[in-house]
Design a protein around this motif. Structure first.
Motif: not given
Length: 87
Positions: A49, A52, A72-73, A75-80
């Motif tokens: 984040l 980004w 962004p990929l 970031l998605l992994l971080n969110i999960l």
């Protein structure tokens, strides 16, 4: 554990933002740069984040396909992962 994860989230994203911003400053001054590998490592460690946000606020690395897709990929992994550890 929740406090630790939240503290990590804040710290790693601040560090990632500062490192990305410093790389932009070094690029302008034509000095030795921060390796892209380091920026991706910070993103992988939970700072996607921060990377980004710095990309778009500083207009840095926004033309690099690896950053346009990779951050962004990550970031998605971080969110999960943050979601998993914070539940």
């Amino acid at each position: 554990m929740v406090r630790g994860v939240l503290l990590w989230f804040v710290l790693i994203n601040i560090i990632a933002y500062v490192v990305m911003s410093e790389d932009k400053n070094k690029a302008r001054a034509r000095r030795e740069r921060v390796p892209e590998k380091t920026l991706f490592l910070l993103a992988f460690m939970g700072g996607a984040l921060g990377i980004w946000i710095a990309m778009y606020r500083k207009r840095h690395k926004t033309r690099h396909t690896s950053f346009l897709i990779g951050i962004p990929l990550l970031l998605l992994l971080n969110i999960l992962l943050y979601g998993y550890f914070l539940r």
